[in-house]
Write a protein that holds these residues in place. Structure first.
Motif, PDB file in Angstrom:
ATOM      1  N   LYS A   1      60.793  41.317  61.012  1.00  0.00           N
ATOM      2  CA  LYS A   1      61.998  40.635  60.557  1.00  0.00           C
ATOM      3  C   LYS A   1      62.582  41.314  59.321  1.00  0.00           C
ATOM      4  N   LYS A   2      61.717  41.659  58.369  1.00  0.00           N
ATOM      5  CA  LYS A   2      62.188  42.271  57.130  1.00  0.00           C
ATOM      6  C   LYS A   2      62.773  43.653  57.396  1.00  0.00           C
TER       7      LYS A   2
ATOM      8  N   GLU B   1      66.205  42.944  58.531  1.00  0.00           N
ATOM      9  CA  GLU B   1      67.022  42.458  57.416  1.00  0.00           C
ATOM     10  C   GLU B   1      67.421  43.603  56.482  1.00  0.00           C
ATOM     11  N   LYS B   2      66.525  44.564  56.310  1.00  0.00           N
ATOM     12  CA  LYS B   2      66.768  45.682  55.397  1.00  0.00           C
ATOM     13  C   LYS B   2      67.042  46.976  56.154  1.00  0.00           C
TER      14      LYS B   2
END
Length: 242
Positions: free
Chosen positions: A82-83, A86-87
């Protein structure tokens, strides 16, 4: 409504009760029309991007929220994925992809497909294909004089993120390793992240690819996740993390 406007509507045979729209109403209708057109444009663009991902139909429905987690390391894997999404702009600026490694049936493809679906919804061009499909395209170019090496390389440079699945299933010939290294190199120089999914251990992958190619793979990776839990295959009937 003034009398002159009323007379004009009568001459135009306008239905009784019809009133002219105010400028504010016209502006609101225009805003709604533009919003609907933009929404339709985004939907068509996302569909086109999704059609180009190379995802097997089985993985089109893969999302983070339907990934089965029973252990802490599985929850950690999902959070890392997920991160990364997101990034993605930060990882992309550094040409950093991810490496999912672990035995078959542990959910590597499900989680990678969830990432593809997430990124496509954000209008990123993502392609997931097996290393064998990638090398098959290279071999096809040998037979087709209209496909130059530069054109082939440019095709592999187009995706914002290229995910190479089943890394390690190739024969390991010198020509295959050279092409794989070249594609990774070109994407690194173009600041385009490349990611990998493999069933092999690091030592096995290093032995198969050789020092240079293996080094380029590691240079491309900004996130590594080891899928060290048992296989889901044959364990569940209502769905699995394949």
């Amino acid at each position: 409504m003034n009398s002159e406007l009323s007379k004009l509507l009568t001459r135009l045979n306008a239905p009784v009760g019809v009133k002219p729209a105010t400028r504010e109403h016209i502006a609101e209708l225009k805003r709604k029309s533009e919003a609907a057109a933009y929404k339709d444009h985004v939907a068509r663009k996302n569909k086109k991007l999704m059609d180009l991902t190379g995802l097997n139909t089985h993985f089109l429905s893969c999302r983070f929220d339907n990934y089965i987690c029973e252990r802490k390391d599985q929850f950690d894997a999902v959070e890392k994925a997920k991160k990364y999404c997101e990034k993605f702009s930060e990882y992309s600026a550094l040409a950093k992809g991810f490496l999912f490694s672990g035995t078959s049936g542990t959910g590597k493809n499900h989680l990678a497909s969830a990432m593809v679906n997430e990124l496509v919804e954000k209008n990123h061009f993502v392609v997931l294909l097996s290393v064998m499909d990638l090398l098959a395209r290279v071999r096809e170019s040998y037979k087709d004089p209209s496909i130059s090496e530069d054109k082939l390389i440019n095709d592999f440079l187009r995706p914002d993120l290229l995910i190479i699945d089943e890394l390690g299933l190739q024969r390991g010939s010198v020509d295959e390793v050279l092409w794989l290294t070249r594609i990774i190199d070109k994407r690194l120089y173009a600041k385009k992240p490349t990611s990998f999914i493999t069933n092999l251990k690091k030592s096995e992958l290093q032995e198969l690819l050789g020092e240079r190619a293996y080094g380029r793979v590691l240079e491309s990776v900004g996130l590594g996740v080891l899928f060290s839990w048992p296989s889901y295959r044959g364990k569940r009937t209502g769905g699995s993390n394949e």
